[in-house]
Scaffold this active site. Structure first.
Site, PDB file in Angstrom:
ATOM      1  N   TYR A  18       0.824  -1.196   0.089  1.00 28.37           N
ATOM      2  CA  TYR A  18       0.053   0.003   0.053  1.00 28.37           C
ATOM      3  C   TYR A  18       0.905   1.433   0.179  1.00 28.37           C
ATOM      4  O   TYR A  18       0.613   2.293  -0.700  1.00 28.37           O
ATOM      5  CB  TYR A  18      -0.757  -0.051   1.223  1.00 28.37           C
ATOM      6  CG  TYR A  18      -1.969   1.116   1.320  1.00 28.37           C
ATOM      7  CD1 TYR A  18      -3.001   1.159   0.638  1.00 28.37           C
ATOM      8  CD2 TYR A  18      -1.443   2.218   1.995  1.00 28.37           C
ATOM      9  CE1 TYR A  18      -3.976   2.138   0.715  1.00 28.37           C
ATOM     10  CE2 TYR A  18      -2.250   3.505   1.750  1.00 28.37           C
ATOM     11  CZ  TYR A  18      -3.709   3.297   1.227  1.00 28.37           C
ATOM     12  OH  TYR A  18      -4.422   4.478   1.230  1.00 28.37           O
ATOM     13  N   HIS A  22       1.419   4.077  -3.061  1.00 27.28           N
ATOM     14  CA  HIS A  22       1.379   5.569  -2.763  1.00 27.28           C
ATOM     15  C   HIS A  22       2.499   6.546  -3.015  1.00 27.28           C
ATOM     16  O   HIS A  22       2.728   7.545  -3.702  1.00 27.28           O
ATOM     17  CB  HIS A  22       0.664   5.799  -1.669  1.00 27.28           C
ATOM     18  CG  HIS A  22      -0.632   5.617  -1.581  1.00 27.28           C
ATOM     19  ND1 HIS A  22      -1.274   4.294  -1.478  1.00 27.28           N
ATOM     20  CD2 HIS A  22      -1.949   6.463  -1.747  1.00 27.28           C
ATOM     21  CE1 HIS A  22      -2.389   4.323  -1.615  1.00 27.28           C
ATOM     22  NE2 HIS A  22      -3.017   5.663  -1.759  1.00 27.28           N
ATOM     23  N   TYR A  41      -3.059  16.480   1.072  1.00 23.87           N
ATOM     24  CA  TYR A  41      -3.662  15.288   1.069  1.00 23.87           C
ATOM     25  C   TYR A  41      -2.476  14.443   1.778  1.00 23.87           C
ATOM     26  O   TYR A  41      -1.560  13.925   1.401  1.00 23.87           O
ATOM     27  CB  TYR A  41      -3.804  14.528  -0.302  1.00 23.87           C
ATOM     28  CG  TYR A  41      -4.752  13.446  -0.177  1.00 23.87           C
ATOM     29  CD1 TYR A  41      -5.196  12.754   0.872  1.00 23.87           C
ATOM     30  CD2 TYR A  41      -5.467  13.172  -1.463  1.00 23.87           C
ATOM     31  CE1 TYR A  41      -6.117  11.647   0.964  1.00 23.87           C
ATOM     32  CE2 TYR A  41      -6.571  12.290  -1.393  1.00 23.87           C
ATOM     33  CZ  TYR A  41      -6.780  11.433  -0.338  1.00 23.87           C
ATOM     34  OH  TYR A  41      -7.633  10.575  -0.556  1.00 23.87           O
ATOM     35  N   TRP A  76      -7.423   3.429 -10.492  1.00 24.53           N
ATOM     36  CA  TRP A  76      -6.856   3.589  -9.220  1.00 24.53           C
ATOM     37  C   TRP A  76      -7.416   2.619  -8.422  1.00 24.53           C
ATOM     38  O   TRP A  76      -6.826   1.927  -7.749  1.00 24.53           O
ATOM     39  CB  TRP A  76      -6.746   5.033  -8.633  1.00 24.53           C
ATOM     40  CG  TRP A  76      -5.777   5.000  -7.485  1.00 24.53           C
ATOM     41  CD1 TRP A  76      -6.224   5.146  -6.052  1.00 24.53           C
ATOM     42  CD2 TRP A  76      -4.330   5.054  -7.276  1.00 24.53           C
ATOM     43  NE1 TRP A  76      -5.167   5.011  -5.361  1.00 24.53           N
ATOM     44  CE2 TRP A  76      -3.965   4.931  -5.733  1.00 24.53           C
ATOM     45  CE3 TRP A  76      -3.345   4.677  -8.254  1.00 24.53           C
ATOM     46  CZ2 TRP A  76      -2.661   4.747  -5.197  1.00 24.53           C
ATOM     47  CZ3 TRP A  76      -1.998   4.826  -7.610  1.00 24.53           C
ATOM     48  CH2 TRP A  76      -1.759   4.635  -6.336  1.00 24.53           C
ATOM     49  N   TRP A  77      -8.727   2.738  -8.214  1.00 24.24           N
ATOM     50  CA  TRP A  77      -9.459   1.927  -7.252  1.00 24.24           C
ATOM     51  C   TRP A  77      -9.293   0.564  -7.629  1.00 24.24           C
ATOM     52  O   TRP A  77      -8.940  -0.179  -7.000  1.00 24.24           O
ATOM     53  CB  TRP A  77     -11.106   2.298  -7.278  1.00 24.24           C
ATOM     54  CG  TRP A  77     -11.237   3.404  -6.734  1.00 24.24           C
ATOM     55  CD1 TRP A  77     -10.798   4.516  -6.065  1.00 24.24           C
ATOM     56  CD2 TRP A  77     -12.611   4.268  -6.873  1.00 24.24           C
ATOM     57  NE1 TRP A  77     -11.468   5.667  -5.622  1.00 24.24           N
ATOM     58  CE2 TRP A  77     -12.680   5.381  -6.342  1.00 24.24           C
ATOM     59  CE3 TRP A  77     -13.868   3.726  -7.568  1.00 24.24           C
ATOM     60  CZ2 TRP A  77     -13.784   6.292  -6.100  1.00 24.24           C
ATOM     61  CZ3 TRP A  77     -15.080   4.727  -7.521  1.00 24.24           C
ATOM     62  CH2 TRP A  77     -14.972   5.812  -6.675  1.00 24.24           C
TER      63      TRP A  77
END
Length: 104
Positions: A18, A22, A41, A76-77
């Site tokens: 993960y 990112h 963000y 992306w999802w």
């Protein structure tokens, strides 16, 4: 600026992946996030629970809501779906948090 926070969950054996994904955020995804008014963000991980705490500042709710309709967001999802809890449309299961304190 509107401050938003939410909680999601990443699977325990996927923490490193993960983070890696990112760290290597697709440039077109970053650009689209900016185009939809996001700033500052951040996502934080609680390694004991797998909970992710996301914080973002946005310019406008309607503009931000349109982000989920973009092709790059949906791509992306799909890319992130194997790593975390998701809805049937591959969007992350996310719970919005209510702000109860802010010190400027």
């Amino acid at each position: 600026m509107i401050r938003k926070a939410s909680i999601m969950r990443v699977y325990p054996d996927c923490y490193d992946e993960y983070k890696r994904r990112h760290d290597e955020l697709w440039p077109e995804m970053a650009e689209e996030l900016r185009n939809h008014g996001s700033h500052n963000y951040s996502i934080f991980l609680d390694e004991e629970t797998g909970n992710l705490f996301a914080y973002v500042e946005i310019e406008d709710e309607a503009k931000w809501d349109q982000m989920s309709q973009t092709e790059i967001c949906r791509k992306w999802w799909v890319y992130m779906e194997p790593l975390m809890e998701t809805n049937p449309d591959n969007s992350p299961v996310s719970k919005s948090l209510k702000e109860v304190f802010y010190l400027k």
